[in-house]
Write a protein that holds these residues in place. Sequence first.
Motif, mmCIF file in Angstrom:
data_model
loop_
_atom_site.group_PDB
_atom_site.id
_atom_site.type_symbol
_atom_site.label_atom_id
_atom_site.label_comp_id
_atom_site.label_asym_id
_atom_site.label_seq_id
_atom_site.Cartn_x
_atom_site.Cartn_y
_atom_site.Cartn_z
ATOM 1 N N ALA A 254 1.141 -1.178 0.329
ATOM 2 C CA ALA A 254 0.216 0.192 0.125
ATOM 3 C C ALA A 254 0.642 1.320 0.142
ATOM 4 N N THR A 255 1.456 1.424 -1.094
ATOM 5 C CA THR A 255 2.367 2.905 -1.421
ATOM 6 C C THR A 255 1.701 3.818 -1.958
ATOM 7 N N ALA A 256 0.673 3.913 -2.272
ATOM 8 C CA ALA A 256 -1.354 4.839 -2.705
ATOM 9 C C ALA A 256 -0.056 6.167 -1.845
ATOM 10 N N ALA B 72 0.109 4.259 5.871
ATOM 11 C CA ALA B 72 1.320 4.285 5.859
ATOM 12 C C ALA B 72 1.774 5.385 6.301
ATOM 13 N N THR C 71 -2.594 8.298 -1.296
ATOM 14 C CA THR C 71 -3.927 8.614 -0.554
ATOM 15 C C THR C 71 -4.060 7.230 0.591
ATOM 16 N N ASN C 72 -2.791 6.494 0.646
ATOM 17 C CA ASN C 72 -2.683 5.808 2.347
ATOM 18 C C ASN C 72 -2.429 5.842 3.326
ATOM 19 N N SER D 131 2.973 13.947 -0.908
ATOM 20 C CA SER D 131 1.543 13.341 -1.179
ATOM 21 C C SER D 131 0.774 14.499 -1.911
#
Length: 441
Positions: free
Chosen positions: A184-186, A192, A188-189, A212
Motif C-alpha cells: 500500500a504505497t498509494a 502508511a 492516499t494511504n 503527497s
Amino acid sequence: MALGGGTFLTQNKVLPGTYHNFISAARAFVNLSDRGYSALPIALDWGVDEGVFAVTQEDLQKNSRKIFGYEYTHEKLKGIRDIFKNAITVYFAKLNIGGTAAENEYAKALYKGARGNDIKIIIQQNVDEPSNFDVQTLLDNVLVDEQTVVTAADLVANDFVTFKVGASLTATAGTPLTGGLNGATALTNGGAHQTALDDLEAYGFNTLGCLSDDQTIKSLYMEYTKRIRDQVGGKFQLVGHKLGSPDHEGVIDVQNDAIGDGEEIFGAVYWTAGAQAGVAVNKSNTNKKYDGEHTLDMSETKTQPQLTALLKGGKYVFHKVGTETRVLDDVNTFTSFTPDKNEDFSMNQVIRVLDQIAIDTAHLFNTRYLGEVPNDPAGRITFWKDIVAHRLEMQRIRAIENYDKEILTVEQGNSKKSVVLFERVQATVAMSQLYITTEVA
C-alpha cells in the motif's frame, strides 16, 4: 596504619589523611546544535521495511544500491539525490504497508518491494571442485555476491537475499525471484503515512517532507507538525506542495509544480526540504539557486502581480532570474500578523533562530541542570551565565543582534523545582530589498 583518603562533600572526616576533590573549571555552554537533518516518509521499491533508517550523504554515494536497490545515478533516486543537495542526514520511513518480498526456491529478498523481482540466482558447478557449487546473486544482471559452497546450508545471507538452507542446489543459468510487491504505497494511504509519522516522533530533525498530492494526507502532516511544535516542543518545519492555507510558521508551502513525463507533481519538495534543513542558522535561502533535477513549472510565477499575490499568501516560490531558477523569498505560511506575533514570524530565517534557541536551551537544561543542580541562587546564576554565553555565541555568528544580558532573568517559579527564564532576542535576517534615492546634481 591505615589513613583516611578519597573525596569529600563536607569537612567531616575523622581519620587523618588527604581528601581530594577533582572538579572541572567553570566553562560556559556555547555549543550550537547541528543543522542539516531532514525526515522523509517515502514509498520505496527496496529498503528497510519497518521503522526509521538514517542515511547520510556519504551513505547514499557509496551504498545506494544496498540501501535503496538502485545505483546512485538511477532515475528512481532523483528525488533522494535532490534532498541530499543540501541535507546532511535524512531519516527515511518506508511507506509500503502489506508488501511482499520476492523469492524463488533458493532465496528470498531481504526486503519487501518490487525491486526484489530484479534479483536472480545463478548456480554453477565449481570448475576446480566439481562437488562444490558457485552461487551468484545478481541485481539487474549485475553481480552483487558470489559464494562457493557444498550445500545450501553453507550459504550466508548477503545484502540482497537470505538463502533457504533446505534447498537442493542444482545448476541453473539464472532463476529470478518473483512475487515482490510494494504494497500500500498509494499517496492516499493514510495508514502508511500515519505509521511513518508515529515512528519519526522519536527523532530530531529540521524539516519534514510531505510527498503527497492528496489533501487529506497533507492535512495529516500539517496537524502533526502543529501538534509537535506547539504542544510537544519539537522544532522542525514541514515542507509540502500546495497545502492550502495553513497559516503557521512551522509550515512551508511550495507553490511550483514539477512537470514532465512521469514526474511527481510535488517533486520540488525534495530539494526544498533539504535546502531548508541544510541552511545555517545565520543564513537565508532567499535568492538561493535551485540546482535540483526536477523541472519546475513557472507559469504561476512569471509576473510581478503573480509573485506579489503568492508571497502575500505565504507561498514558497521558485522563479526565473535570467536562465536560472531561484527561490523568491525564504518565507513560511504564517500570514495572520498580530502585535504579539508580527511579520517576523513569516521569515524562515527568524524561525530557524528561534528553533535553534529552543533546541539548544532544552539540551543545556536537560543535560546539565535537570536533576543535577540545586534550584537556589547559585544554581540559577550558573544557568544564567550559560544562557548568556550561548546567546553571545549566536550573536558572534550574526544569527541574533543587540542581545542585552541585563534583560535576561532566571528566577524560581511557583514551585521549588521550577525555573522561569525571560529574555529578549532580535533575529538577524539577510538583506532582500534595496531602496535607492539618487540625487542628481
